[in-house]
Every structure is written in C-alpha cells, then in structure tokens.
Design a protein around this motif. Structure first.
Motif, PDB file in Angstrom:
ATOM      1  N   TRP A 162       0.839  -1.195   0.000  1.00 51.97           N
ATOM      2  CA  TRP A 162       0.000   0.000   0.000  1.00 51.97           C
ATOM      3  C   TRP A 162       0.879   1.253   0.000  1.00 51.97           C
ATOM      4  O   TRP A 162       0.593   2.217  -0.716  1.00 51.97           O
ATOM      5  CB  TRP A 162      -0.904   0.014   1.222  1.00 51.97           C
TER       6      TRP A 162
ATOM      7  N   LEU B 106       0.492   4.111  -2.768  1.00 49.56           N
ATOM      8  CA  LEU B 106      -0.220   5.347  -2.437  1.00 49.56           C
ATOM      9  C   LEU B 106       0.549   6.601  -2.797  1.00 49.56           C
ATOM     10  O   LEU B 106      -0.038   7.588  -3.235  1.00 49.56           O
ATOM     11  CB  LEU B 106      -0.558   5.356  -0.942  1.00 49.56           C
TER      12      LEU B 106
ATOM     13  N   TYR C 178      -1.953   8.972   5.794  1.00 50.87           N
ATOM     14  CA  TYR C 178      -3.377   9.236   6.007  1.00 50.87           C
ATOM     15  C   TYR C 178      -4.215   8.055   5.538  1.00 50.87           C
ATOM     16  O   TYR C 178      -5.130   7.596   6.246  1.00 50.87           O
ATOM     17  CB  TYR C 178      -3.768  10.504   5.235  1.00 50.87           C
ATOM     18  N   TYR C 179      -3.904   7.549   4.348  1.00 45.98           N
ATOM     19  CA  TYR C 179      -4.688   6.438   3.807  1.00 45.98           C
ATOM     20  C   TYR C 179      -4.401   5.136   4.554  1.00 45.98           C
ATOM     21  O   TYR C 179      -5.317   4.334   4.773  1.00 45.98           O
ATOM     22  CB  TYR C 179      -4.405   6.279   2.315  1.00 45.98           C
TER      23      TYR C 179
ATOM     24  N   HIS D 193      -6.545   5.007   7.670  1.00 46.97           N
ATOM     25  CA  HIS D 193      -7.949   4.686   7.414  1.00 46.97           C
ATOM     26  C   HIS D 193      -8.118   3.253   6.923  1.00 46.97           C
ATOM     27  O   HIS D 193      -9.088   2.579   7.299  1.00 46.97           O
ATOM     28  CB  HIS D 193      -8.534   5.663   6.400  1.00 46.97           C
TER      29      HIS D 193
ATOM     30  N   SER E 268     -12.900  12.826   3.548  1.00 51.67           N
ATOM     31  CA  SER E 268     -11.906  13.329   2.600  1.00 51.67           C
ATOM     32  C   SER E 268     -12.336  14.723   2.159  1.00 51.67           C
ATOM     33  O   SER E 268     -13.223  14.867   1.310  1.00 51.67           O
ATOM     34  CB  SER E 268     -11.774  12.404   1.394  1.00 51.67           C
TER      35      SER E 268
ATOM     36  N   ARG F 270      -6.081  11.140  -8.196  1.00 50.50           N
ATOM     37  CA  ARG F 270      -5.730   9.859  -7.573  1.00 50.50           C
ATOM     38  C   ARG F 270      -5.895   8.678  -8.529  1.00 50.50           C
ATOM     39  O   ARG F 270      -5.838   7.526  -8.114  1.00 50.50           O
ATOM     40  CB  ARG F 270      -6.573   9.641  -6.318  1.00 50.50           C
TER      41      ARG F 270
ATOM     42  N   VAL G 282     -12.460   7.553   0.229  1.00 50.89           N
ATOM     43  CA  VAL G 282     -11.366   6.732   0.764  1.00 50.89           C
ATOM     44  C   VAL G 282     -11.681   5.249   0.585  1.00 50.89           C
ATOM     45  O   VAL G 282     -10.817   4.450   0.218  1.00 50.89           O
ATOM     46  CB  VAL G 282     -11.124   7.071   2.243  1.00 50.89           C
TER      47      VAL G 282
ATOM     48  N   TYR H 235     -11.300   4.324  -2.996  1.00 46.95           N
ATOM     49  CA  TYR H 235      -9.869   4.289  -3.309  1.00 46.95           C
ATOM     50  C   TYR H 235      -9.262   2.974  -2.838  1.00 46.95           C
ATOM     51  O   TYR H 235      -8.427   2.370  -3.534  1.00 46.95           O
ATOM     52  CB  TYR H 235      -9.189   5.474  -2.628  1.00 46.95           C
ATOM     53  N   ARG H 236      -9.682   2.515  -1.661  1.00 45.67           N
ATOM     54  CA  ARG H 236      -9.181   1.241  -1.146  1.00 45.67           C
ATOM     55  C   ARG H 236      -9.574   0.084  -2.053  1.00 45.67           C
ATOM     56  O   ARG H 236      -8.750  -0.760  -2.401  1.00 45.67           O
ATOM     57  CB  ARG H 236      -9.714   1.013   0.266  1.00 45.67           C
TER      58      ARG H 236
END
Length: 328
Positions: A150, A154, A160-161, A164, A178, A192, A257, A260-261
């Motif tokens: 990750w 990232l 930050y990510y 979370h 976000s 992103r 978020v 994004y994950r």
C-alpha cells in the motif's frame, strides 16, 4: 519504548543500557543506537528486507521486545477485548490506548522511500500510527494487501490512507472523511487515478451543475435560445439540483477513501501478478500515486468547454449590441 536492555547493537556490538537512545528499523525491527544508525547510513540488514526477514535477538541475549505484549487489551470506550497490536476497537472503532510509549525510526538519513519519486518524505508507517500505540508494520495485512505494498502504491500522503485502511480492515467500517473529495469533486478522483468515479462524478456535475448554470446565464443574458423557458419551473428545478449537488459532495467526501481502497486492492493485485518481487515497489508506484497530468487535463477540458459554450451563448447578444452601436 520496548526494553532492549542486554541486546547488542549490530553496529558497535555493545549491549543497550537503560536510557540509551534506541531507534528501530521499520522494515525488520533491528534496534540500533541512534548514532550508530546514522553512522551506518541505515539498517545493516537492508539487503535482506522484503524477503520476510525479521530481526531476532541472539539466544539468551535478550527477550524479544514484542513477546511481553499482552494477548488482548480492553477498549477504553466500550470495554470490549481487542488484540494487543490493534489500533482501533473491533467493536466500536474507538482508538485503543497504548500499553506504553513507542519507539519510532528517524525521519532523516536512509529512511525508506515510497511513491513514484525518490524525494525525501516522512515514513508512512510512522504517520499512520496514532500518537500513542503500536506502530503499523510493513508486513501488516490491511484487508488482503500488505502495508508495504500500500505504501509503495499510495505515494503522497500515504500515512493518512494507511491509517484509514487499517481502521477499515479492523472494524469493517467504510466511511472516512476526505475534504479533498468534498471540495474538488471529480478532479480529486482524476488526481488519484480513479478513472471510473472521476468520469461518473464529472458527468453528474456537467448535468447537474454546469448545464443549469449555463442555462441560468442564458436567462440573465436574455438569449433567444431560452425565450420560451418557464422561469418559475426552472427556478424550482435549479433549487432541487443545488440540493442534489450538495448531497453528491457529501457522498464523495465520505465514500472516496473506501472507493480508493477497493480500486487500489484490485490494481495492486494485478500489478503484483505481472512483476517480480524486486520490481514490485517501482511497478506499484507507477500503477498508483497521483497524476498531475490527469488533473490538469481534466480541469483544462472542463473549463475550456464551459468557456466555449459561454461565448457561443453570448454571441447573439453581442451581435445585437454591435448592431445597435452601429445604428447609432
């Protein structure tokens, strides 16, 4: 800090004493005197990182500093028992307190680099950990993806990510705030590299915001194209669209978020299947990170089209003004 008393520093081979300034390699956990770590320009076991290597003290030298950790500890908010290494309560999601202060690796020198470039940056695993509590380790599993993968994927603002994603993996919660997605909407998703949400939200913005604004501008300019428009009905529709647009902003704010994950998990899996272990960090950095090019192109395209449409809408009005001026 964990008790390394009796363990020997890999550089000077002197045992650590109580009160020594000790730093720990974030990749393998090897302890060093701070001065020795700086002198050696990083971990002596760097060539073995990424192959599952983990530092362990010599037999009888000292106890594994992580062995003394309790198996479970209670949540300070709801009292539910959680794994000792957890950052958030699995029951209520509240941050877990720490059994003691933690040691963190230095930020300077040969700290690991993540993302598409080699510019100095802070360690995402240190940034992802709360002010107190255990450090997120590179080999920790965050919903099927290793934290180190990750971090490489990232790029900027990885801490930050990671924070979370770790919370989501522990609690199953999907919401996270976000502000970038709230204020910049589809342009955040372009930045992103989340192409599908970016295209979807940009389309919704065009239909629900840009076109109504253009129509409103035509009404104010008294353009013949909207001569038969019912202004009362249009005013109601415009107010409804404003509420819908605000709701879409909050949806993007709280869902970005998590999306994004999910997108990152799939992209990381595909990337790791197509490269070897040595080339994985660079391949993940190319697959993830951010794209200033996509951001600039999307902004330029949207505002360019909006400007052209505005000028086209004003053309009849400008022709009338020009004709009136010539008549005078």
């Amino acid at each position: 800090m964990a008790d390394y008393s009796g363990c020997k520093c890999p550089v000077c081979h002197q045992p650590f004493a109580e009160g020594d300034d000790v730093v720990v390699c974030p990749e393998c956990g090897a302890p060093y005197h701070r001065a020795c770590y700086s002198k050696s320009a990083g971990c002596l076991f760097a060539d073995r990182h990424g192959a599952g290597f983990e530092w362990k003290p010599a037999p009888g030298e000292c106890a594994d500093p992580r062995a003394a950790q309790p198996a479970e500890r209670p949540c300070p908010a709801c009292g539910a028992m959680n794994p000792a290494g957890g950052l958030f309560c699995q029951s209520c999601g509240a941050p877990l307190g720490a059994p003691g202060p933690r040691s963190v690796p230095p930020r300077q020198g040969s700290a690991p680099q993540y993302g598409p470039d080699t510019a100095p940056r802070t360690d995402p695993f240190e940034d992802a950990a709360p002010a107190v509590g255990p450090v997120l380790r590179p080999e920790d599993d965050l919903g099927g993806v290793k934290a180190r993968d990750w971090a490489a994927f990232l790029g900027p603002n990885a801490g930050y990510y990671l924070m979370h994603f770790h919370r989501m993996a522990l609690t199953g919660q999907k919401l996270a705030v976000s502000f970038s997605a709230f204020f910049f909407g589809p342009f955040y998703f372009f930045y992103r590299k989340m192409w599908v949400p970016a295209a979807l939200f940009l389309t919704l913005d065009v239909l629900g915001a840009y076109i109504p604004q253009l129509v409103q501008f035509l009404v104010l300019a008294q353009n013949p194209l909207v001569a038969g428009l019912d202004l009362e009905v249009f005013a109601v529709v415009l107010n409804v669209l404003r509420v819908v647009n605000l709701a879409m902003q909050f949806i993007q704010c709280f869902g970005a978020v998590y999306w994004y994950r999910r997108i990152g998990e799939k992209r990381i899996a595909r990337t790791l299947q197509s490269c070897d272990a040595a080339g994985a960090p660079a391949a993940l950095a190319r697959a993830g990170g951010v794209s200033l090019t996509a951001l600039v192109i999307s902004l330029t395209a949207v505002f360019g089209i909006y400007l052209v449409c505005t000028m086209a809408a004003l053309a009849p009005v400008m022709d009338q003004l020009t004709a009136a001026a010539l008549a005078v």
